[in-house]
Design an enzyme around this catalytic site. Structure first.
Site, PDB file in Angstrom:
ATOM      1  N   LYS A  15      53.966 -27.650  28.063  1.00  0.00           N
ATOM      2  CA  LYS A  15      53.017 -27.627  27.155  1.00  0.00           C
ATOM      3  C   LYS A  15      51.490 -27.175  27.879  1.00  0.00           C
ATOM      4  CE  LYS A  15      51.070 -31.347  29.428  1.00  0.00           C
ATOM      5  NZ  LYS A  15      49.783 -31.430  30.031  1.00  0.00           N
ATOM      6  N   ASP A  70      53.630 -38.108  29.482  1.00  0.00           N
ATOM      7  CA  ASP A  70      53.647 -36.805  28.414  1.00  0.00           C
ATOM      8  C   ASP A  70      54.852 -36.688  27.905  1.00  0.00           C
ATOM      9  OD1 ASP A  70      51.140 -35.993  29.339  1.00  0.00           O
ATOM     10  OD2 ASP A  70      51.898 -34.443  30.773  1.00  0.00           O
TER      11      ASP A  70
END
Length: 306
Positions: free
Chosen positions: A31, A158
């Site tokens: 990401k 995350d």
């Protein structure tokens, strides 16, 4: 030499590559933080953030095989300095479910590590999310995506994002997701120098007080990539200033990405990876700075995790 990859096959990621009763193969994506704002310090010692996460087409590949005993064994297929003990998020994810649900099966894991480590790309968190998904399937636990997000937040800030559609505004300490639909028809270049940045040291390097909340970035609705990049230009990554002071190499990376036509250049996460946004995938091999042997360079696209 740097590593080059280019995904031109579209924006939908097929994450489960193989599945049967005893084995699952998953591609775990990286990401980027298109912006990252650090807000107030929380009572639990973490900091609240305001960030826009985007999944991209750079993947670790994990092959999971069930074991008859409740244990986890990790094999590294790539020569990287990564622990394979309890500190690995794969092990933490498995052990969290083993304790909570009294799992009788174990996991043997072969990890092909392609996402640079400690680079702001969320590779470890993605591997942890893949492990939660695998345990849920192989052990037939029956957890929903919401359940997996909640469990993921316990092992890494995350991790919940990787149970989203691939693009989301992220707040709290990472556990609060608001899925978004900003344009994704662009390419990105990820450039990672040969330095390692710990999240703890990155927070310590922030040059301002974090005891009170700042005004949060808010993006207007965007129909085109041009509008989207314009909106992003009014945001920032709060870790950049300190990181650039500590690692002058990041400025060299920034200039190299601008030189080959990036519309926006920014650091992701707590660094040190820099990303550039491009209307079309550039020919990075033509730039001498980007072809340095000690930088990892990947050409990627935003992806959906639907």
């Amino acid at each position: 030499m740097p590593v080059y990859s280019n995904d031109s096959s579209g924006t939908i990621a097929v994450l489960i590559r193989h599945r049967d009763r005893a084995e699952i193969v998953i591609d775990a994506p990286a990401k980027v933080n298109l912006f990252l704002q650090v807000l107030n310090r929380r009572p639990d010692g973490f900091h609240s953030i305001n960030s826009l996460f985007q999944a991209v087409s750079l993947y670790d590949r994990l092959r999971f095989r069930s074991l008859p005993t409740p244990e986890v064994i990790i094999h590294l297929l790539t020569d990287v300095p990564l622990p394979v003990n309890e500190d690995n998020l794969i092990a933490r994810a498995y052990n969290s479910l083993r304790r909570r649900f009294d799992l009788k099966l174990g996991l043997e894991v072969w990890l092909e590590k392609n996402v640079p480590i400690a680079a702001g790309l969320g590779g470890g968190s993605s591997d942890g999310a893949a492990t939660l998904m695998t345990c849920n399937l192989l052990c037939d636990i029956g957890l929903s995506d919401d359940d997996l997000r909640s469990l993921g937040a316990e092992i890494g800030s995350d991790v919940p994002f990787f149970f989203s559609n691939g693009q989301a505004l992220v707040s709290g300490r990472g556990e609060i997701l608001t899925e978004t639909s900003f344009p994704t028809d662009y390419s990105m270049v990820l450039a990672t120098p040969n330095v390692s940045v710990s999240t703890q040291s990155a927070y310590a390097g922030l040059q301002r007080s974090l005891t009170t909340s700042a005004d949060e970035y808010k993006l207007s609705r965007c129909r085109t990539v041009e509008q989207f990049v314009h909106e992003l230009s009014f945001t920032d990554n709060d870790f950049e200033q300190s990181a650039f002071q500590t690692y002058p190499e990041l400025e060299v990376l920034r200039r190299a990405l601008l030189r080959i036509g990036a519309q926006l250049v920014r650091m992701t996460g707590s660094g040190p990876t820099m990303f550039g946004i491009f209307e079309r995938a550039p020919r990075v091999e033509e730039d001498r700075q980007l072809t340095r042997g000690d930088w990892q360079v990947h050409v990627v696209r935003p992806i959906s995790l639907a």
